[in-house]
Write a protein that holds these residues in place. Structure first.
Motif, short mmCIF file in Angstrom:
data_model
loop_
_atom_site.label_atom_id
_atom_site.label_comp_id
_atom_site.label_asym_id
_atom_site.label_seq_id
_atom_site.Cartn_x
_atom_site.Cartn_y
_atom_site.Cartn_z
N ALA A 45 0.86 -1.18 0.00
CA ALA A 45 0.00 0.00 0.00
C ALA A 45 0.89 1.23 0.00
O ALA A 45 2.01 1.19 0.51
CB ALA A 45 -0.91 0.01 1.22
N GLY A 46 0.38 2.30 -0.58
CA GLY A 46 1.13 3.54 -0.61
C GLY A 46 0.22 4.75 -0.54
O GLY A 46 -0.91 4.71 -1.00
N LYS A 47 0.73 5.80 0.04
CA LYS A 47 -0.02 7.04 0.19
C LYS A 47 0.94 8.21 0.22
O LYS A 47 1.96 8.17 0.92
CB LYS A 47 -0.83 7.00 1.50
N GLU A 48 0.64 9.26 -0.53
CA GLU A 48 1.42 10.49 -0.47
C GLU A 48 0.75 11.44 0.51
O GLU A 48 -0.45 11.71 0.41
CB GLU A 48 1.53 11.16 -1.83
N ILE A 49 1.54 11.95 1.45
CA ILE A 49 1.06 12.93 2.41
C ILE A 49 2.10 14.03 2.50
O ILE A 49 3.25 13.77 2.85
CB ILE A 49 0.85 12.30 3.81
N GLY A 50 1.72 15.24 2.15
CA GLY A 50 2.62 16.39 2.27
C GLY A 50 3.90 16.26 1.47
O GLY A 50 4.95 16.67 1.93
N GLY A 51 3.82 15.66 0.28
CA GLY A 51 5.00 15.52 -0.57
C GLY A 51 5.89 14.34 -0.21
O GLY A 51 6.93 14.14 -0.80
N ILE A 52 5.48 13.54 0.78
CA ILE A 52 6.23 12.35 1.15
C ILE A 52 5.41 11.13 0.77
O ILE A 52 4.23 11.02 1.14
CB ILE A 52 6.56 12.33 2.65
N ASN A 80 9.14 13.11 -2.50
CA ASN A 80 8.97 13.11 -3.96
C ASN A 80 9.78 14.19 -4.67
O ASN A 80 10.17 14.02 -5.82
CB ASN A 80 7.49 13.23 -4.31
N SER A 81 10.05 15.31 -4.00
CA SER A 81 10.78 16.40 -4.65
C SER A 81 12.28 16.12 -4.70
O SER A 81 13.02 16.84 -5.36
CB SER A 81 10.52 17.72 -3.92
N ILE A 82 12.74 15.10 -3.99
CA ILE A 82 14.16 14.76 -4.02
C ILE A 82 14.36 13.63 -5.02
O ILE A 82 14.04 12.48 -4.75
CB ILE A 82 14.67 14.33 -2.63
N ASN A 83 14.84 14.00 -6.20
CA ASN A 83 15.15 12.98 -7.20
C ASN A 83 16.19 13.52 -8.16
O ASN A 83 16.31 14.73 -8.35
CB ASN A 83 13.90 12.48 -7.93
N VAL A 84 16.94 12.60 -8.73
CA VAL A 84 17.96 12.95 -9.71
C VAL A 84 17.67 12.13 -10.96
O VAL A 84 17.66 10.90 -10.90
CB VAL A 84 19.38 12.63 -9.17
N ALA A 85 17.40 12.81 -12.05
CA ALA A 85 17.08 12.16 -13.32
C ALA A 85 15.93 11.16 -13.16
O ALA A 85 15.93 10.10 -13.75
CB ALA A 85 18.31 11.48 -13.91
N GLY A 86 14.96 11.50 -12.31
CA GLY A 86 13.80 10.64 -12.10
C GLY A 86 14.00 9.54 -11.07
O GLY A 86 13.07 8.80 -10.78
N ILE A 87 15.18 9.43 -10.50
CA ILE A 87 15.47 8.41 -9.48
C ILE A 87 15.18 9.02 -8.11
O ILE A 87 15.74 10.05 -7.75
CB ILE A 87 16.92 7.93 -9.57
N THR A 88 14.30 8.37 -7.36
CA THR A 88 13.89 8.86 -6.05
C THR A 88 14.40 7.94 -4.95
O THR A 88 14.03 6.76 -4.90
CB THR A 88 12.36 8.95 -5.97
N PRO A 89 15.25 8.44 -4.05
CA PRO A 89 15.73 7.61 -2.94
C PRO A 89 14.65 7.46 -1.86
O PRO A 89 13.76 8.30 -1.74
CB PRO A 89 16.93 8.38 -2.41
#
Length: 182
Positions: A45-52, A80-89
């Motif tokens: 399951a997944g949910k985005e809350i406040g950009g996380i 979600n805003s932390i990514n490099v070339a579409g790769i999200t840690p």
């Protein structure tokens, strides 16, 4: 363990928050280098809350030789805003109940994902590794995984999954599932 169960309970109840997706998957797991084969069932399951983006994964594997069962729960978070070339840690924590509920332990997770629409579906590529543990002896595991989700109806997708596990836990897995988006 109580904290992880509380998180699971929150995720399972829509009154706590509505999830962006839920998927149910079954995989055929082939052990390598003497490891046993199993059938693994996943609930994610997944949910985005406040950009996380928060993720939850429950896994139960039954050994094909009927010797026992393994189960684990993982909770992850990615900004979600932390990514490099579409790769999200992402980072996370996990709890492994041990073989047949033997000696349970906790561990940390680090990883990254990359996703994009391809053809009629969406391709997700990722990798994760365990870091740190509460076990007496650390069980090292790194996993490379991919899912291709093909829409079959509004809010429903067929998942085609594959993964390869390295280090102490050596497995190849492939399977199918259904994903539901809300």
């Amino acid at each position: 363990m109580k904290k992880i169960l509380a998180i699971l309970a929150l995720a399972a109840t829509t009154s706590a928050f509505a999830v962006d997706y839920v998927s149910v998957d079954v995989e055929n797991v082939l052990g390598r280098d003497g490891a046993g084969d199993s059938t693994a069932q996943y609930i994610r399951a997944g949910k985005e809350i406040g950009g996380i983006q928060f993720g939850l994964q429950g896994r139960t594997a039954t050994m094909k030789d009927n010797s026992g069962m393994l189960s684990s729960v993982e909770v992850t978070a990615a900004k979600n805003s932390i990514n490099v070339a579409g790769i999200t840690p992402f980072v996370g924590v996990g709890h492994d109940n041990g073989f047949n509920g033997g000696t349970p332990y906790n561990y940390g997770l680090v990883g990254a994902t990359y996703g994009r629409p391809i053809g009629p579906g969406f391709l997700l590529l990722g990798a994760k590794t365990r870091v740190g543990t509460t076990a007496a002896t650390e069980t090292k595991q790194s996993v490379a995984f991919t899912t291709y989700s093909i829409p079959v109806a509004k809010g429903v997708a067929l998942n085609l999954n594959a993964s390869r596990s390295y280090q102490d836990i050596k497995e190849n897995a492939y399977g199918l599932g259904l994903g539901f988006s809300f």
